[in-house]
Each structure stands twice: as C-alpha cells, then as structure tokens.
Design a protein around this motif. Structure first.
Motif, short mmCIF file in Angstrom:
data_model
loop_
_atom_site.label_atom_id
_atom_site.label_comp_id
_atom_site.label_asym_id
_atom_site.label_seq_id
_atom_site.Cartn_x
_atom_site.Cartn_y
_atom_site.Cartn_z
N GLU A 190 0.83 -1.21 0.00
CA GLU A 190 0.00 0.00 0.00
C GLU A 190 0.87 1.26 0.00
OE1 GLU A 190 -3.36 2.37 2.61
OE2 GLU A 190 -2.81 0.35 3.22
N ALA A 191 1.87 1.29 0.86
CA ALA A 191 2.73 2.48 0.94
C ALA A 191 3.42 2.73 -0.40
CB ALA A 191 3.76 2.29 2.05
N ARG A 192 3.90 1.69 -1.04
CA ARG A 192 4.58 1.84 -2.32
C ARG A 192 3.61 2.32 -3.39
NH1 ARG A 192 4.98 -1.94 -5.67
NH2 ARG A 192 5.08 -3.63 -4.17
N TYR A 193 2.41 1.76 -3.41
CA TYR A 193 1.41 2.20 -4.40
C TYR A 193 1.08 3.68 -4.23
CZ TYR A 193 0.24 -2.30 -6.50
OH TYR A 193 0.27 -3.46 -7.22
N ARG A 194 0.98 4.11 -2.99
CA ARG A 194 0.65 5.52 -2.73
C ARG A 194 1.76 6.45 -3.22
NH1 ARG A 194 -3.20 6.95 1.77
NH2 ARG A 194 -4.47 5.11 2.10
N VAL A 195 3.01 5.99 -3.16
CA VAL A 195 4.14 6.81 -3.60
C VAL A 195 4.31 6.75 -5.12
CG1 VAL A 195 6.67 6.99 -3.51
CG2 VAL A 195 5.37 6.62 -1.41
#
Length: 146
Positions: free
Chosen positions: A37-42
């Motif tokens: 999730e964190a990577r997708y948001r970035v």
C-alpha cells in the motif's frame, strides 16, 4: 460527478483496481500488504482514488482470506487451487464487499468484479466471476435480490 451520499463511483472503481493489483502482488510475493500500500501511494497518481476504500480493501482482505474463501468456494465449479491469482483476488474483493460493505449494492459488487476481470483477467474470466458472485449474492443478500 459526486453522488448525493458524497461517494464518487469513479474514485471507488480506481480504489478497487489498485486494491486488485495490490492483492495480486500480496498473493504472489507474500510481501506485507502495508508495504504494498505504501509503495502504491508513492508510485501512483492516487489523487482521484478513494484512499480510505483502497486502504480498507488492501488491509482487511488479507486478514480475512480463510473466511472469504470459505464463502465463495462452494460456488466454484473447479478446484480452488486452479483459480488464477487475478480471479482469486477479484473473488476476494467481491466477497468482502458482499459480506462487509452492505452500503454497496450487490449489483454494483458483481458489475465491478466483472469489470476487474475484463481488465486484468483471462479472456473469459469475467463470465466465471459473474457466475460465482451472483450465486454468492443470492446467499449473502437474498433480501436485495428479491
């Protein structure tokens, strides 16, 4: 365009698309869903995505896979192990929504599952998703189907 209840259907659709991709990765890699999730948001343009819904799907579904799988497995016409990862992720999203998101009409859940399968799945997988989710909706939401 925003609906009267404040939800933007397009933003929800985008949240489901990213959640499907994240769940696909989670299923294959085993990476923690919070890292995905964190990577997708970035790495993605998420300004038009319902981020709360994306977070809910990507964080809750991995914790409920046994329960979700047990709900739709009786409606499969083949062995669970033969589902491809896109079908599996799509069925998990649809099952989660049918069971836990009563604010989403069952017809919307089925339609969104079909659209995800058309976009990311094998050529005829949308028909399979439709059949399984339709049968599941009859069980989980009989009052809506009447």
């Amino acid at each position: 365009m925003t609906q009267a209840n404040g939800l933007n259907p397009s933003a929800r659709r985008k949240a489901r698309r990213f959640a499907l991709q994240g769940l696909y990765e989670w299923q294959l890699s085993g990476n923690p869903s919070y890292e995905i999730e964190a990577r997708y948001r970035v790495e993605n343009a998420m300004h038009k995505v319902d981020l709360d819904y994306f977070h809910e799907l990507l964080s809750r579904i991995p914790t409920l896979t046994e329960t979700l799988d047990a709900l739709f497995e009786p409606f499969l016409d083949r062995a669970f192990e033969t589902l491809d990862p896109v079908e599996l992720a799509t069925l998990r999203i649809g099952t989660y929504e049918l069971k836990h998101r009563l604010d989403v009409p069952y017809r919307v859940v089925i339609n969104e599952g079909i659209e995800l399968a058309k976009t990311f799945g094998a050529s005829e997988s949308h028909k399979y998703i439709n059949g399984v989710l339709d049968q599941l909706a009859a069980t989980l939401r009989p009052h809506e189907r009447d």
